[in-house]
Motif scaffolding. Structure first.
Motif, PDB file in Angstrom:
ATOM      1  N   THR A 122       3.149   1.193  -2.050  1.00  0.00           N
ATOM      2  CA  THR A 122       3.673   0.260  -3.047  1.00  0.00           C
ATOM      3  C   THR A 122       2.549  -0.626  -3.587  1.00  0.00           C
ATOM      4  O   THR A 122       1.693  -1.083  -2.830  1.00  0.00           O
ATOM      5  N   LYS A 123       2.580  -0.813  -4.917  1.00  0.00           N
ATOM      6  CA  LYS A 123       1.519  -1.620  -5.539  1.00  0.00           C
ATOM      7  C   LYS A 123       2.101  -2.821  -6.261  1.00  0.00           C
ATOM      8  O   LYS A 123       3.179  -2.764  -6.835  1.00  0.00           O
ATOM      9  N   LEU A 124       1.347  -3.910  -6.196  1.00  0.00           N
ATOM     10  CA  LEU A 124       1.690  -5.102  -6.973  1.00  0.00           C
ATOM     11  C   LEU A 124       0.463  -5.437  -7.793  1.00  0.00           C
ATOM     12  O   LEU A 124      -0.594  -5.733  -7.228  1.00  0.00           O
ATOM     13  N   LYS A 125       0.617  -5.393  -9.103  1.00  0.00           N
ATOM     14  CA  LYS A 125      -0.516  -5.712  -9.984  1.00  0.00           C
ATOM     15  C   LYS A 125      -1.793  -5.010  -9.530  1.00  0.00           C
ATOM     16  O   LYS A 125      -2.796  -5.662  -9.237  1.00  0.00           O
ATOM     17  N   ASP A 126      -1.723  -3.679  -9.389  1.00  0.00           N
ATOM     18  CA  ASP A 126      -2.941  -2.941  -9.058  1.00  0.00           C
ATOM     19  C   ASP A 126      -3.414  -3.124  -7.629  1.00  0.00           C
ATOM     20  O   ASP A 126      -4.528  -2.726  -7.292  1.00  0.00           O
ATOM     21  N   LYS A 127      -2.595  -3.803  -6.821  1.00  0.00           N
ATOM     22  CA  LYS A 127      -3.034  -3.981  -5.438  1.00  0.00           C
ATOM     23  C   LYS A 127      -2.054  -3.251  -4.520  1.00  0.00           C
ATOM     24  O   LYS A 127      -0.839  -3.397  -4.668  1.00  0.00           O
ATOM     25  N   TYR A 128      -2.604  -2.481  -3.579  1.00  0.00           N
ATOM     26  CA  TYR A 128      -1.740  -1.867  -2.573  1.00  0.00           C
ATOM     27  C   TYR A 128      -1.348  -2.946  -1.587  1.00  0.00           C
ATOM     28  O   TYR A 128      -2.213  -3.514  -0.908  1.00  0.00           O
ATOM     29  N   ILE A 129      -0.049  -3.253  -1.532  1.00  0.00           N
ATOM     30  CA  ILE A 129       0.348  -4.432  -0.764  1.00  0.00           C
ATOM     31  C   ILE A 129       0.265  -4.208   0.745  1.00  0.00           C
ATOM     32  O   ILE A 129       0.250  -5.152   1.509  1.00  0.00           O
ATOM     33  N   TYR A 130       0.211  -2.940   1.162  1.00  0.00           N
ATOM     34  CA  TYR A 130       0.220  -2.690   2.616  1.00  0.00           C
ATOM     35  C   TYR A 130      -1.169  -2.396   3.161  1.00  0.00           C
ATOM     36  O   TYR A 130      -1.316  -2.022   4.311  1.00  0.00           O
ATOM     37  N   SER A 131      -2.220  -2.557   2.325  1.00  0.00           N
ATOM     38  CA  SER A 131      -3.551  -2.130   2.761  1.00  0.00           C
ATOM     39  C   SER A 131      -4.353  -3.219   3.458  1.00  0.00           C
ATOM     40  O   SER A 131      -5.533  -3.048   3.727  1.00  0.00           O
ATOM     41  N   GLY A 132      -3.742  -4.383   3.722  1.00  0.00           N
ATOM     42  CA  GLY A 132      -4.515  -5.467   4.327  1.00  0.00           C
ATOM     43  C   GLY A 132      -5.525  -5.975   3.324  1.00  0.00           C
ATOM     44  O   GLY A 132      -5.221  -6.138   2.142  1.00  0.00           O
ATOM     45  N   TYR A 133      -6.749  -6.190   3.789  1.00  0.00           N
ATOM     46  CA  TYR A 133      -7.795  -6.657   2.876  1.00  0.00           C
ATOM     47  C   TYR A 133      -8.205  -5.577   1.879  1.00  0.00           C
ATOM     48  O   TYR A 133      -8.720  -5.872   0.822  1.00  0.00           O
ATOM     49  N   MET A 134      -7.996  -4.302   2.263  1.00  0.00           N
ATOM     50  CA  MET A 134      -8.534  -3.229   1.426  1.00  0.00           C
ATOM     51  C   MET A 134      -7.547  -2.835   0.337  1.00  0.00           C
ATOM     52  O   MET A 134      -7.146  -1.678   0.205  1.00  0.00           O
ATOM     53  N   SER A 135      -7.147  -3.841  -0.463  1.00  0.00           N
ATOM     54  CA  SER A 135      -6.051  -3.644  -1.402  1.00  0.00           C
ATOM     55  C   SER A 135      -6.372  -2.644  -2.491  1.00  0.00           C
ATOM     56  O   SER A 135      -5.502  -2.225  -3.221  1.00  0.00           O
ATOM     57  N   LYS A 136      -7.637  -2.280  -2.644  1.00  0.00           N
ATOM     58  CA  LYS A 136      -7.974  -1.324  -3.700  1.00  0.00           C
ATOM     59  C   LYS A 136      -7.979   0.096  -3.165  1.00  0.00           C
ATOM     60  O   LYS A 136      -8.268   1.036  -3.878  1.00  0.00           O
ATOM     61  N   THR A 137      -7.721   0.209  -1.862  1.00  0.00           N
ATOM     62  CA  THR A 137      -7.696   1.531  -1.251  1.00  0.00           C
ATOM     63  C   THR A 137      -6.245   1.949  -1.064  1.00  0.00           C
ATOM     64  O   THR A 137      -5.445   1.153  -0.577  1.00  0.00           O
ATOM     65  N   GLN A 138      -5.948   3.183  -1.476  1.00  0.00           N
ATOM     66  CA  GLN A 138      -4.581   3.672  -1.318  1.00  0.00           C
ATOM     67  C   GLN A 138      -4.187   3.561   0.147  1.00  0.00           C
ATOM     68  O   GLN A 138      -4.931   3.993   1.037  1.00  0.00           O
ATOM     69  N   THR A 139      -3.022   2.943   0.389  1.00  0.00           N
ATOM     70  CA  THR A 139      -2.661   2.605   1.761  1.00  0.00           C
ATOM     71  C   THR A 139      -2.567   3.840   2.655  1.00  0.00           C
ATOM     72  O   THR A 139      -3.141   3.887   3.736  1.00  0.00           O
ATOM     73  N   PHE A 140      -1.809   4.833   2.187  1.00  0.00           N
ATOM     74  CA  PHE A 140      -1.621   6.037   3.006  1.00  0.00           C
ATOM     75  C   PHE A 140      -2.057   7.268   2.223  1.00  0.00           C
ATOM     76  O   PHE A 140      -1.780   7.382   1.017  1.00  0.00           O
ATOM     77  N   SER A 141      -2.735   8.168   2.911  1.00  0.00           N
ATOM     78  CA  SER A 141      -3.069   9.438   2.274  1.00  0.00           C
ATOM     79  C   SER A 141      -1.782  10.246   2.125  1.00  0.00           C
ATOM     80  O   SER A 141      -0.741   9.881   2.676  1.00  0.00           O
ATOM     81  N   SER A 142      -1.843  11.351   1.422  1.00  0.00           N
ATOM     82  CA  SER A 142      -0.616  12.135   1.189  1.00  0.00           C
ATOM     83  C   SER A 142      -0.060  12.641   2.511  1.00  0.00           C
ATOM     84  O   SER A 142       1.123  12.913   2.629  1.00  0.00           O
ATOM     85  N   THR A 143      -0.898  12.741   3.543  1.00  0.00           N
ATOM     86  CA  THR A 143      -0.391  13.179   4.839  1.00  0.00           C
ATOM     87  C   THR A 143      -0.003  11.992   5.716  1.00  0.00           C
ATOM     88  O   THR A 143       0.372  12.163   6.863  1.00  0.00           O
ATOM     89  N   GLY A 144      -0.095  10.775   5.176  1.00  0.00           N
ATOM     90  CA  GLY A 144       0.380   9.619   5.923  1.00  0.00           C
ATOM     91  C   GLY A 144      -0.670   8.966   6.789  1.00  0.00           C
ATOM     92  O   GLY A 144      -0.351   8.149   7.643  1.00  0.00           O
TER      93      GLY A 144
END
Lengths: 519, 550
Positions: free
Chosen positions: A128-150
C-alpha cells in the motif's frame, strides 16, 4: 502670585496639545491595528507572555499538521489491515473446508487457485502506498515493501513524529510486523535426518531427556515431530530392578498383550521386552537429571495406549514395586502431551521442511535444549548454533532471547504459500498447519489493528486537545496584545473632546492683548 | 532759583521716559527671543539742590536698566537640561533599537526562527519529500538573513550613535568657544563694577543651557563675571580661553572622546553625549552580543546534530555542517601596539568541544603572566604563564601568542578573543541542495529515516548550556524584553525630565518673560509721562515769554 506671561500660555498650550495629540496617535494606532502592544516597551511583561504564546500557537499549528500526516498514514494502515483480516478469514475458511475428509485432491486444486489470488491480493495490500511512499516499508519508504513472492524488503524502523511538546509518537507499522505472525515458533529448513538428544522443559515441569539411540539416531523430521507430539507415560522407577509382576499392554484397537516382569528385570530389560513385543507401544528411557525413567508412546501417532499392572506385592496402585508404573500422575497424563510442546511439519513452498511448535496448553512456555553429539552436555556450541543452526540445534529454544526459533516469524505470504503448497500436494498435515498459522495470523493482525486503531484515536484526540489548547492560548494572547476596541473608542472620544475644548479656549485666550483695546 | 531749572526738570523727564519707552519697546521686540530676560528702566530722583534754604528736586536722575533674572532657577535649568539631554538621547537611541527587534508586530527574528524549526518538523514528517527539503533551506536562509539584517541594523545604530558623538563633540567645541568669547565681553563691560552686561549674560546663559543639554559639566562664576566650565574632568572654558575635545575611532570601532590625548569617555555621563555613549554600550554589550551569542549557539548546536546524520546523496554523506562553521575573531586590543601576535584555533566546534560562548580579554599582567578575563564580567577565568608559540586552551579555544625577543609582549598588552564576534555576520546556510540535509542516522540513509530531523526539532525546545540553560526562544525573548524595558524606563524618565524642565522654564518665564499686557501698560505710562514732560517745557516757555514781555 506668579507672573503669567503670554509666552507661558503659549507654551502650556503647545505642550498640552502635543501630549494630547500623542495620546490620540496611540489610540488611533490601537484602533487601526487592533493591538495595544505595538512595541516591546509598551509592556515588557506582556510582550514576553505574548512571545511565548505565539511560539506555543505556532508549535501547535505545526503539531496539528504533523498529526494530519500521521492520521492519513494510520487511517490508510487501518483500512489495509482490515482488508488483510478479510483475506485471512477467507483463507481460513478454505483451509477448514479442505482439511476435512470430504475434500479431494481435485477440490484442493481448485481452492489452490483461489489461494494464489488471495496471495497476490495480500502482496498488493502489503505494498500500500500513500503519496508515493510505501507505508509498510519502515524508513525505506521508496522501496517496494514486499516482492511479488512476499519477501519483506523494508526495514523494521518505527517512524516517529512530534505530536506535542516533547511528545514523539509512532505513525507507522512495518510490514514485517503487520503481515507476520510472530506468535508461532518456527524452525529453519530441516535436514532429512537428525541425530542427538533433546531435553524439553515445559512451564513448571521437570526436564526430560530423550536418550540417544532411543529416539534420534538419523531420525527423520517426522520422527522427531512424532516424539515431541506423542503422549508419553512417565514413572519413577529408580532402582535397578523394577519389581516382579505382570503388565497388560494395549494399544489402540489391538489386543491386550501381557508381559511378565521378573524380579531381576531392570528398567532396560523392561524396555527391551516391551519393544520386542512390537504390539503398538514403544518404550524408551529418559533421565530427569537424577533418575532414569521409563516412558511409553504409541508406535502409531494418535493412538491411545493403556497399561495395567498386577503387582506381586498385592497392591496394584501404590507407589512401591511394579505398580509404581501406574502411579496417579502416570494415569492422568497418559493421553496428554507430556512434553508441553506440539509440533507440526510443513513445507514452506520451496520444498523445505520446517517445524512449527506451539506450547500446550496455550500460554505456557517451554524450553528445548539439544545435545547433538549425545555427550551429556547440553551447552556445546554445536548444540546452540545460533549463527547458522543445523541439525537438531535448529530446534534449540531457550527463551525469546536465546533461540533458534524466536524471530522466525512467519509472514502471511508464506502462510498462503504453504497453504497453496499443501493443497497442491494434498498434504493434510500441511493444511492443518496452515490453519494453525492462520489462527495465529488472525490473532496477530487483530492485535496490530487494535494498536493502529488506538493510535489513530490517540492522534485524533490529540488534535482536538491541541485545538482546545490553541484556542485558550489565542485567547490569552489576545488579552495581552489586542486592544480593547470599546475602551479605545471611548478614549478616542475623550481625547477629541479635550482637544476641541483646548482649541476653543486657546483661540479665545491667546489672541487677546491689551493692545486690542488701545485706541 | 532760575525759572530755567524747570526746563531741566522737564527735559530730564522726557529723556528718562524716552529711555523707558526704548526699554519697553525692546522688551516687546524681544518677546519671542529665547533666553531674553525682560528689562526694566528703574528711574532715580536727581540730587536736589538747596534753594532758599529748601531742598528742591531737580527732576529724574540716572536711569538704571535692570534685568529680571533668578540665578537659582538658572542653575536648576542647567542641571535639568543635562538630565533632559541624557533622557532624550537614551529614548531616541533605544526606541530606534526597539524598532529593530520588532517582535510586537510579528516581523522580528522570532517568526523566522519558528518557521525554520517548523520546516524541520515538516521534514521530519516527510523526510523523503524533496519539496520539504528545499522548503527547509529557504526557511533557513530567511532565518539567517533576518538575523544578519538585525545585526546590520544594530551596527548601523551604533554607527549613527558614533556619528552623533562626533557631531556633539563639534557642538561642544563651538559652544565652549563662544562662551569663552562672551566671557571676555562680559569682563570688559562689567569692569569697574558699574555696568551689568545684561545682553551678554542672556547670551551666555543661553549657550550654557545648550551646552548642558549635550554634556554634563560643573561651572562657577568668577569675580570678574567670567565662568569656568569643567566637563569630563577637564576644563573646557577658563576665563577667555576654551579647550577643545576631539573624537576618534578606537580599535573596537567606537568613537571615543579625547582631551589632551587622554580618553575621557568614561567620565561623561550626562547630557546627550552621556546618553548616546550609554545607549551605545547597552546595544553593544546587551543586544548585539546576546544576538551574536544566540546565533553562534544555533550554528554550533545545529551543526553538531546535522553532522552526525546522513544526507540523501549517493552514497549518503555524513559529517557535514548545516550552517557555516563558526569563525574566530581576535585582535590586539592595545591599539595594535603590542609587538606580539595572537592566533586562535577551535578544533571541535560542537557544544562539547567549545564549551562556552564567552568573549575574553587576554591580558598580560606582566611580561610573563597572562590573565584570561571574561570580557563581559571582567572576572579572571584562568591564569597562564606566557610561553611564546605555545597554545593554551580557554574553554575549547586554543589561544597561541607568539613573540620573543624584540617582539615580546609587555605588561599591559591586551588581546581580545571572541568565538561569537562573527556569529551573525557569517550566519549562512552551508548546504546548497535539499538532498544534503541530513535527516537520517543510518549510514544507508533510508528514505523515511527522520531521526536526525527529530533531534533537530527537539533542539528547538532544549535548554542550551552555552546560553545559560535557556532555550533559543527564551534567550531571544530576553534580548527583546531587555531592550523593551530599557526603552520603557528611558521613556518614563524622558517624560519626567521633560516635565520638570518645562516647569523650570515656566518659572524662569514667570520671572524673566515679557508680558505684552504689562508692556502695553508701560507704554502708556511712559508715553503720558513723556507728554507731561513736554508740557512742562511748553509751560516753562510760556512763563519765559511772559517774563520777557514784562
Amino acid at each position: 502670585m506668579n507672573r503669567i506671561t503670554a509666552f507661558m500660555l503659549y507654551n502650556q498650550f503647545s505642550k498640552s496639545m502635543s501630549s494630547n495629540l500623542s495620546s490620540l496617535n496611540t489610540v488611533q494606532q490601537q484602533l487601526s491595528t487592533g493591538k495595544q502592544l505595538t512595541q516591546p516597551s509598551d509592556d515588557v511583561v506582556a510582550l514576553r507572555g505574548a512571545m511565548a504564546y505565539k511560539v506555543s500557537i505556532n508549535n501547535l499549528e505545526q503539531y496539528d499538521k504533523n498529526l494530519d500526516e500521521g492520521i492519513s498514514m494510520l487511517s490508510l494502515t487501518e483500512s489495509s489491515l482490515s482488508s488483510s483480516t478479510n483475506l485471512l478469514n477467507r483463507a481460513r475458511e478454505l483451509a477448514l473446508a479442505e482439511s476435512n475428509d470430504t475434500s479431494t485432491s481435485d477440490t484442493k486444486l481448485v481452492t489452490a487457485y483461489e489461494v494464489r489470488n488471495l496471495l497476490s491480493e495480500m502482496v498488493d495490500l502489503g505494498n500500500t502506498k500513500l503519496k508515493d511512499k510505501y507505508i509498510y516499508s519502515g524508513y525505506m519508504s521508496k522501496t517496494q515493501t514486499f516482492s511479488s513472492t512476499g519477501t519483506y524488503q523494508g526495514d523494521s524502523n518505527n517512524i516517529d513524529i512530534f505530536i506535542g511538546d516533547g511528545i514523539k509518537s509512532r505513525m507507522n507499522v512495518t510490514g514485517d510486523v503487520a503481515f507476520s505472525d510472530t506468535t508461532k515458533l518456527v524452525t529453519g529448513s530441516l535436514p532429512t535426518t537428525m541425530s542427538g538428544n533433546i531435553r524439553i522443559t515445559s512451564d513448571a515441569g521437570t526436564p526430560y531427556y530423550l536418550k540417544a539411540g532411543d529416539v534420534f539416531a538419523n531420525a527423520t523430521p517426522e520422527a522427531v515431530r512424532d516424539t515431541i507430539n506423542a503422549p508419553m507415560t512417565r514413572n519413577y522407577l529408580t532402582a535397578d530392578t523394577v519389581g516382579e509382576g505382570t503388565l497388560t499392554l494395549k494399544a489402540g484397537s489391538g489386543n491386550a498383550t501381557t508381559l511378565q516382569v521378573a524380579a531381576t528385570d531392570t528398567l532396560t530389560d523392561v524396555r527391551a521386552n516391551i519393544n520386542a513385543l512390537n504390539m503398538g507401544i514403544t518404550a524408551g528411557i529418559f533421565t530427569d537429571g537424577a533418575n532414569e525413567r521409563l516412558f511409553f508412546k504409541p508406535t502409531t501417532t494418535g493412538e491411545g495406549i493403556s497399561i495395567e499392572v498386577s503387582d506381586i506385592d498385592g497392591n496394584d496402585i501404590d507407589t512401591s514395586g511394579l505398580s509404581e508404573l501406574l502411579h496417579t500422575e502416570l494415569k492422568s497424563n497418559l493421553t496428554e502431551n507430556a512434553l508441553g510442546v506440539e509440533a507440526l511439519i510443513f513445507d514452506d513452498g520451496t520444498n523445505n521442511k520446517k517445524m512449527v511448535m506451539e506450547a500446550t496448553p496455550a500460554n505456557t512456555t517451554f524450553t528445548i535444549e539439544v545435545d547433538e553429539n549425545d555427550n551429556g552436555n547440553f551447552g556445546d556450541p554445536d548444540d546452540i548454533d545460533t549463527v547458522t543452526p543445523d541439525g537438531l540445534a535448529l530446534l534449540y529454544h531457550q527463551s525469546s532471547a536465546v533461540s533458534n526459533l524466536a524471530g522466525n516469524s512467519i509472514s502471511f505470504f508464506s502462510i498462503m504459500q504453504h497453504f497453496d503448497n499443501a493443497l497442491s500436494t494434498n498434504d493434510r498435515e500441511g493444511i492443518q498447519a496452515s490453519i494453525l498459522f492462520m489462527d495465529g495470523a488472525l490473532n496477530s493482525v487483530v492485535n496490530t489493528t487494535a494498536d493502529v486503531g488506538s493510535r489513530l484515536k490517540y492522534f485524533q484526540d490529540q488534535q482536538v486537545r491541541l485545538e482546545d489548547n490553541g484556542f485558550s492560548f489565542k485567547k490569552s494572547l489576545s488579552l495581552l496584545e489586542d486592544a480593547d476596541i470599546a475602551a479605545s473608542a471611548m478614549e478616542l472620544t475623550k481625547i477629541q473632546t479635550t482637544l476641541e475644548a483646548m482649541r476653543i479656549a486657546s483661540v479665545k485666550n491667546l489672541t487677546q492683548s491689551l493692545f486690542d483695546f488701545l485706541g | 532759583m532760575s525759572i530755567l531749572a524747570l526746563f531741566d526738570i522737564g527735559r530730564s523727564g522726557i529723556f528718562a521716559n524716552q529711555l523707558a519707552l526704548r526699554v519697553t519697546s525692546n522688551n516687546i521686540a524681544n518677546i519671542n527671543t529665547p533666553g531674553y530676560s525682560r528689562q526694566d528702566a528703574i528711574m532715580q530722583i536727581a540730587n536736589p539742590i538747596e534753594v532758599q534754604g529748601k531742598y528742591i528736586g531737580r527732576g529724574v536722575g540716572d536711569v538704571e536698566i535692570r534685568r529680571h533674572y533668578d540665578n537659582f532657577t538658572f542653575i536648576q535649568i542647567v542641571g535639568q537640561s543635562t538630565s533632559y539631554g541624557r533622557s532624550a538621547a537614551l529614548q531616541s537611541g533605544l526606541s530606534n533599537v526597539e524598532q529593530i527587534f520588532n517582535e510586537a508586530q510579528d516581523f522580528g527574528l522570532s517568526n523566522t526562527m519558528e518557521d525554520y524549526f517548523n520546516a524541520w518538523q515538516r521534514l521530519s514528517t516527510n523526510p523523503s519529500d524533496p519539496s520539504a527539503r528545499s522548503e527547509l533551506l529557504v526557511n533557513a536562509e530567511a532565518f539567517t538573513n533576518t538575523a544578519k539584517q538585525i545585526e546590520t541594523e544594530l551596527k548601523n545604530s551604533l554607527k549613527f550613535l558614533n556619528n552623533e558623538v562626533d557631531d556633539i563633540v563639534d557642538q561642544i567645541n563651538v559652544l565652549s568657544n563662544s562662551i569663552a568669547e562672551i566671557n571676555g565681553k562680559i569682563m570688559e563691560v562689567e569692569a569697574g563694577g558699574l555696568e551689568t552686561a545684561n545682553v551678554f549674560r542672556d547670551q551666555r546663559e543661553r549657550l550654557m543651557k545648550d551646552l548642558a543639554e549635550i554634556i554634563d559639566y560643573d561651572f562657577n562664576e568668577g569675580k570678574d563675571g567670567t565662568v569656568t566650565i569643567v566637563a569630563g574632568r577637564k576644563s573646557i572654558v577658563a576665563s577667555v580661553e576654551s579647550f577643545q575635545f576631539t573624537s576618534s575611532l578606537t580599535v573596537d570601532g567606537d568613537r571615543d572622546i579625547f582631551s589632551d590625548g587622554k580618553n575621557i569617555t568614561s567620565f561623561i555621563s550626562g547630557g546627550k553625549l552621556g546618553g548616546f555613549i550609554s545607549v551605545r554600550d547597552d546595544i553593544k554589550n546587551n543586544s548585539l552580543t546576546d544576538l551574536r551569542k544566540m546565533v553562534a549557539s544555533i550554528r554550533q548546536e545545529t551543526n553538531a546534530i546535522h553532522s552526525g546524520g546522513y544526507d540523501k546523496s549517493n552514497p549518503p554523506v555524513n559529517g557535514v555542517n548545516f550552517f557555516d562553521a563558526l569563525q574566530m575573531y581576535e585582535r590586539d586590543d592595545t591599539d595594535g601596539r603590542s609587538a606580539a601576535s595572537i592566533s586562535t584555533v577551535v578544533t571541535d566546534q560542537s557544544p562539547t568541544g567549545l564549551t562556552s560562548l564567552s568573549e575574553y580579554d587576554i591580558v598580560f599582567i606582566d611580561a610573563a603572566n597572562i590573565e584570561v578575563r571574561n570580557h563581559a564580567t571582567g572576572v579572571v577565568e584562568q591564569t597562564e604563564v606566557y610561553a611564546s608559540g605555545v597554545a593554551f586552551n580557554v574553554n575549547g579555544i586554543d589561544v597561541m601568542i607568539t613573540g620573543a625577543g624584540a617582539t615580546s609582549p609587555a605588561a599591559g598588552d591586551s588581546f581580545f578573543v571572541s568565538p561569537i564576534y562573527y556569529g551573525a555576520r557569517d550566519f549562512n546556510v552551508a548546504l546548497t541542495a535539499g538532498s544534503q540535509v541530513a535527516t537520517s542516522q543510518d549510514a544507508t540513509s533510508p528514505a523515511e529515516d527522520n531521526r536526525n530531523a527529530l533531534d533537530m526539532v527537539t533542539l528547538h525546545s532544549s535548554t542550551i548550556a552555552n546560553l545559560d540553560n535557556n532555550t533559543f526562544n527564551d534567550h531571544y525573548a530576553e534580548i527583546v524584553s531587555t531592550v523593551g524595558s530599557m526603552n520603557q524606563s528611558a521613556s518614563d524618565s524622558f517624560e519626567f525630565d521633560d516635565n520638570l524642565l518645562f516647569e523650570l522654564q515656566n518659572r524662569r518665564e514667570a520671572m524673566s518673560g515679557v508680558s505684552l499686557d504689562e508692556e502695553a501698560a508701560n507704554l502708556i505710562r511712559f508715553q503720558r509721562a513723556f507728554e507731561a514732560g513736554a508740557r512742562i517745557i511748553k509751560l516753562t516757555d510760556e512763563l519765559l515769554e511772559l517774563v520777557i514781555n514784562l
